[in-house]
Design a protein around this motif. Sequence first.
Motif, PDB file in Angstrom:
ATOM      1  N   PRO A 148       0.827  -1.207   0.000  1.00  0.00           N
ATOM      2  CA  PRO A 148       0.000   0.000   0.000  1.00  0.00           C
ATOM      3  C   PRO A 148       0.861   1.257   0.000  1.00  0.00           C
ATOM      4  N   ALA A 149       0.366   2.290  -0.662  1.00  0.00           N
ATOM      5  CA  ALA A 149       1.060   3.580  -0.623  1.00  0.00           C
ATOM      6  C   ALA A 149       1.078   4.093   0.811  1.00  0.00           C
ATOM      7  N   ALA A 150       2.160   4.753   1.188  1.00  0.00           N
ATOM      8  CA  ALA A 150       2.298   5.216   2.566  1.00  0.00           C
ATOM      9  C   ALA A 150       2.978   6.570   2.603  1.00  0.00           C
ATOM     10  N   THR A 151       2.635   7.325   3.615  1.00  0.00           N
ATOM     11  CA  THR A 151       3.294   8.598   3.892  1.00  0.00           C
ATOM     12  C   THR A 151       4.337   8.367   4.971  1.00  0.00           C
ATOM     13  N   LYS A 152       5.575   8.770   4.701  1.00  0.00           N
ATOM     14  CA  LYS A 152       6.664   8.558   5.654  1.00  0.00           C
ATOM     15  C   LYS A 152       6.720   9.704   6.651  1.00  0.00           C
ATOM     16  N   PHE A 153       6.884   9.350   7.916  1.00  0.00           N
ATOM     17  CA  PHE A 153       7.108  10.379   8.935  1.00  0.00           C
ATOM     18  C   PHE A 153       7.960   9.786  10.039  1.00  0.00           C
ATOM     19  N   VAL A 154       8.453  10.638  10.898  1.00  0.00           N
ATOM     20  CA  VAL A 154       9.345  10.212  11.979  1.00  0.00           C
ATOM     21  C   VAL A 154       8.557  10.166  13.276  1.00  0.00           C
ATOM     22  N   ASP A 155       8.582   9.002  13.929  1.00  0.00           N
ATOM     23  CA  ASP A 155       7.921   8.835  15.222  1.00  0.00           C
ATOM     24  C   ASP A 155       8.939   9.137  16.322  1.00  0.00           C
ATOM     25  N   ASP A 156       8.704  10.227  17.050  1.00  0.00           N
ATOM     26  CA  ASP A 156       9.612  10.599  18.143  1.00  0.00           C
ATOM     27  C   ASP A 156       8.920  10.445  19.492  1.00  0.00           C
ATOM     28  N   SER A 157       7.965   9.496  19.591  1.00  0.00           N
ATOM     29  CA  SER A 157       7.249   9.295  20.846  1.00  0.00           C
ATOM     30  C   SER A 157       8.177   8.759  21.934  1.00  0.00           C
ATOM     31  N   VAL A 158       9.221   8.010  21.533  1.00  0.00           N
ATOM     32  CA  VAL A 158      10.212   7.528  22.493  1.00  0.00           C
ATOM     33  C   VAL A 158      11.370   8.513  22.508  1.00  0.00           C
ATOM     34  N   PRO A 159      11.604   9.212  23.608  1.00  0.00           N
ATOM     35  CA  PRO A 159      12.651  10.241  23.651  1.00  0.00           C
ATOM     36  C   PRO A 159      14.020   9.672  23.290  1.00  0.00           C
ATOM     37  N   THR A 197       8.133   7.695  -4.366  1.00  0.00           N
ATOM     38  CA  THR A 197       9.456   7.125  -4.130  1.00  0.00           C
ATOM     39  C   THR A 197       9.299   5.622  -3.962  1.00  0.00           C
ATOM     40  N   ILE A 198       9.974   4.861  -4.837  1.00  0.00           N
ATOM     41  CA  ILE A 198       9.870   3.406  -4.809  1.00  0.00           C
ATOM     42  C   ILE A 198      11.239   2.840  -4.455  1.00  0.00           C
ATOM     43  N   LYS A 199      11.294   2.040  -3.411  1.00  0.00           N
ATOM     44  CA  LYS A 199      12.547   1.428  -2.982  1.00  0.00           C
ATOM     45  C   LYS A 199      12.621   0.000  -3.515  1.00  0.00           C
ATOM     46  N   TYR A 200      13.800  -0.367  -3.971  1.00  0.00           N
ATOM     47  CA  TYR A 200      13.964  -1.705  -4.534  1.00  0.00           C
ATOM     48  C   TYR A 200      15.224  -2.355  -3.966  1.00  0.00           C
ATOM     49  N   GLU A 215       6.531   4.856  -1.162  1.00  0.00           N
ATOM     50  CA  GLU A 215       6.229   6.083  -0.429  1.00  0.00           C
ATOM     51  C   GLU A 215       5.634   7.127  -1.373  1.00  0.00           C
ATOM     52  N   VAL A 216       4.661   7.852  -0.873  1.00  0.00           N
ATOM     53  CA  VAL A 216       4.026   8.913  -1.654  1.00  0.00           C
ATOM     54  C   VAL A 216       3.985  10.175  -0.810  1.00  0.00           C
ATOM     55  N   GLU A 217       4.479  11.264  -1.400  1.00  0.00           N
ATOM     56  CA  GLU A 217       4.380  12.577  -0.753  1.00  0.00           C
ATOM     57  C   GLU A 217       3.539  13.465  -1.656  1.00  0.00           C
ATOM     58  N   ALA A 218       2.427  13.948  -1.105  1.00  0.00           N
ATOM     59  CA  ALA A 218       1.454  14.681  -1.919  1.00  0.00           C
ATOM     60  C   ALA A 218       1.650  16.184  -1.769  1.00  0.00           C
ATOM     61  N   TYR A 219       1.513  16.911  -2.889  1.00  0.00           N
ATOM     62  CA  TYR A 219       1.644  18.369  -2.910  1.00  0.00           C
ATOM     63  C   TYR A 219       0.427  18.973  -3.607  1.00  0.00           C
TER      64      TYR A 219
END
Length: 660
Positions: A148-159, A197-200, A215-219
Amino acid sequence: PARPKGVVPPTPWSRKEGMRTAAALIPLVALVCPSQGFYLPGVAPQEYATGAKVDLKVNKLTSTKTQLPYEYYRLPYCKPEAIENVAENLGEVLRGDRIVNSMYDLRMGVDETCKVLCRKELTDKETEQFAEFVSQEYRVHWILDNLPAATKFVDDSVPGEPVTVYDVGFPMGFRGSSDIPNTEDGVPYLNNHVAVTIKYHTDPTFEGARIVGFEVEAYSVQHKYSGAWKEDPDSNTFLTVPITPDLPPQPVFTGAAAEGGKVTEEIVFTYETTWEPSDIRWASRWDLYLYMGDDQVHWFSIINSLAIVLLLTGIVAMIMMRTLRRDLNRYNEADKEDLQEESGWKLVHGDVFRPPPMPLLLASSVGTGIQLFLMAFISILCAMLGFLSPANRGGLLTATVLLYVLMGIPAGYYSAFLYKSLKGAEWQKCTLNTALLYPGVVFAFFFLLNLFMWGKGSSAALPFGTMVALLAMWFGISVPLVFLGAFFGYKAKLPDAPVRTNEIPRQIPAQAWYMQGAFNVLMGGILPFGAIFIELFFIMTSIWLQRFYYVFGFLMIVLLILVITCSEISIVLCYFQLCNEDYGWWWRSLLNSGAAGIYLFGYSFVYFSTQLEVVGAVPTMVYYVYMAVASLCFFLTTGTVGFFAAYTFVWQIYGAVKVD
């Protein structure tokens, strides 16, 4: 793109982490350590040669505000001339998936900077559609090589430990505000440009490359071009290339007075493609989708549940080893005359196996509860072992439906056996009740809900063919299997009861207020619900906030704890009830632990008001109908577990006492 809200989706544990923790905690932790890298049985990775076409399929549009999915091409997106539907399993149809082809032309390893997909001239109705869906925060779902297409983000919930994770889908657009440059307050803006962005991954052991990330980044870009639009998209000269963050976004004006009467007449859709090599192996490509964040919450859930189990186990042990043994010794050694002034559970031995009111309904409820429990247990077990991974879309839901149908045999057997032991003679009627009563109630709820979703045009509305298929499974497979099980259950030989039942019923003395039915039942449901409360939050979040849930090892442990909790609370309350010379334990044992379903439905109101932002009458109806059905199933499952525990307990204690 906007950062996703809510709980981060869960993921399986790594084996090393799980085994280290197992040494410090409990042996059952081995169950919660599925491998992070798996191959789904029957599915093999696909290799692509350089320049080979990679199909990008579009799926659906979803929103946590409406809970109503829609087909992608319900909106005026760029559409190919011929629509090719992808074959879907039952679970995908029930989830509202509608997977079809798209116009995107992706070639393995070939980067594209800014390629035009199409230019759409919009009617007033189409503009209003885009504006409405953007305002309701819909997300777009695509599929590439089963990812599935996904939006990448950084999880900083753990300090101190930021982790890159995926949020499934990408936002369809956003509403303007004073915080966003070049936007007007409240005006919807459409994301009409996507950076894919497609990783192989490549390896000497195979030819070509395997796709391991999507990964998909929408504008949102208000494209400008020189001169009139040319039929050949590549012949147009764009003034908004390259795409930069300072470009004005694409508004969707509907002619409203608040927008100054402006109307958006055309939208140009574009995309860019970037191929990136990756060290991620094909078998581990789902890890970022399934990342669960800090797993300490799940361990806290289990420890909390274990504390409840230990408390109940202590109470049951005290009853069994001290009170019950003392009672048995006293009853077995005392003379009959001495017992005339005694009180306690032995005095109701002549009535304890007296059939309760509505035995047919009781037997049907227990039979359906057995069916649901076995369905849930086997489904969770298969998912825990990796057979129902998220790579197989709709697999878990399909397996659950099929297992419910196949578990008609034990449902019919136990309902008929119990009904026969309660001196029932109409076993055909009991069997029909087991096969049709509760499934009929659920079907009526969903059919009514389906009519409303049909009216809304949602893809969650079941097609007529799927409805016919479900009815065929119900009446063609499930009902005959229930009758088959009932035939053997009614033919089975009943064991002799440990005590005889008197001809004349004994009068039940007045009960204290805390032993009254309603209060007792409500008290009985608190601990089973408390044992699964924290894990229940994650499950509801995965359903209503559209996340992945893949910690079935934890869920299996929680299920086992739930079974123990229901059994023990039912035994304790049944013992207190019999000690108060109230022999109406049959229904009470079902209701005591089954009351956890009442608390589940009550919690659904709390969750709705605190975690969701659902708008509209139909979406609200969807939520509460689903939660009502889930609460009914939970009531029957936990109630059945408690009933069998109390039944076994009563049988054992009256078999151990000497009765003249």
